[in-house]
Design an enzyme around this catalytic site. Sequence first.
Site, PDB file in Angstrom:
ATOM      1  N   GLU A 130       0.814  -1.221   0.000  1.00 27.97           N
ATOM      2  CA  GLU A 130       0.000   0.000   0.000  1.00 27.97           C
ATOM      3  C   GLU A 130       0.845   1.267   0.000  1.00 27.97           C
ATOM      4  O   GLU A 130       0.431   2.293  -0.561  1.00 27.97           O
ATOM      5  CB  GLU A 130      -0.958   0.015   1.189  1.00 27.97           C
ATOM      6  CG  GLU A 130      -0.320   0.063   2.554  1.00 27.97           C
ATOM      7  CD  GLU A 130      -1.373   0.121   3.656  1.00 27.97           C
ATOM      8  OE1 GLU A 130      -2.168   1.077   3.661  1.00 27.97           O
ATOM      9  OE2 GLU A 130      -1.391  -0.799   4.496  1.00 27.97           O
ATOM     10  N   THR A 172      -6.792   6.554   7.511  1.00 29.87           N
ATOM     11  CA  THR A 172      -7.252   6.222   8.862  1.00 29.87           C
ATOM     12  C   THR A 172      -6.233   6.712   9.878  1.00 29.87           C
ATOM     13  O   THR A 172      -6.567   7.297  10.899  1.00 29.87           O
ATOM     14  CB  THR A 172      -7.468   4.704   8.987  1.00 29.87           C
ATOM     15  OG1 THR A 172      -8.396   4.281   7.984  1.00 29.87           O
ATOM     16  CG2 THR A 172      -8.021   4.351  10.351  1.00 29.87           C
TER      17      THR A 172
END
Length: 268
Positions: free
Chosen positions: A74, A104
């Site tokens: 990622e 997040t």
Amino acid sequence: MNENTIGIDAGGSLIKIAFEEKSRIHFKKYSIEDLESAFNWLKMFAASKRIVLTGGKAGSIKADFFQEAEIVNEFKAACEGAMYLMEQEKISLQEKVLLVNIGTGTSWFVMEGSHYERVLGSGIGGGTFMGLGTLLGDSRDFSELVELASIGTRGKVDLLVKDIYHPEEPPIPGDLTASNFAKASKSKESSAADQVAAVINMISETITLLSVQAATLHSTKKVIYIGSTLSGNKVLQSYLEKYAKMSGLESVFLQNGEYSGALGAKRI
């Protein structure tokens, strides 16, 4: 880009998709709770296409929906996608920049040319906003919490520098925070909107302070912001821009920056 490849960034709360049709990049976004709608559409559209996944939920989505899909890191996907967006916005890739991905949580990368390196991470980010916003603002809806923050007055919750120095003139800007949420222990006059405004300010201050340290350490003044927490969140953007300017940093918010991971997965 390869029109036969679809990039999917499966994070903790959102599924973001980047796909190409008639030589144009398109984006879709779904709540993680709405997987059935997302993948019903995707299975019809992508019957013969290559699927590349990234993000924390990539493994489970591969197992449950797309067994033939590939998975990419990622951090690599976010940086590759950001580089593509920077090229589209005519931002030089040869200049050293600090890339800040506010999802997040938050990750910091130093980028120069085709090289990038993750240098810092923090649990402060969109998850913090949603968690504290739910507790204080009594809502689980991101847009509602952003709206609350936009009408709140954080000075009713935060102890500001001017509060300490009153009635004298402070030596630094008076609206800077002396202590986050310090007034909450002495007064019950603040509203939910004031409290959520204080949350979003605390997040932006923390991200800026860490960005300043990382930028100083790596000798750059330019900060590129990406991430889903910035989408539709003018309050957070304005605070980040304000504090960056006060700290001598140049801030850039990439258009479609929330899709950097999906774009990078498609691009790799």
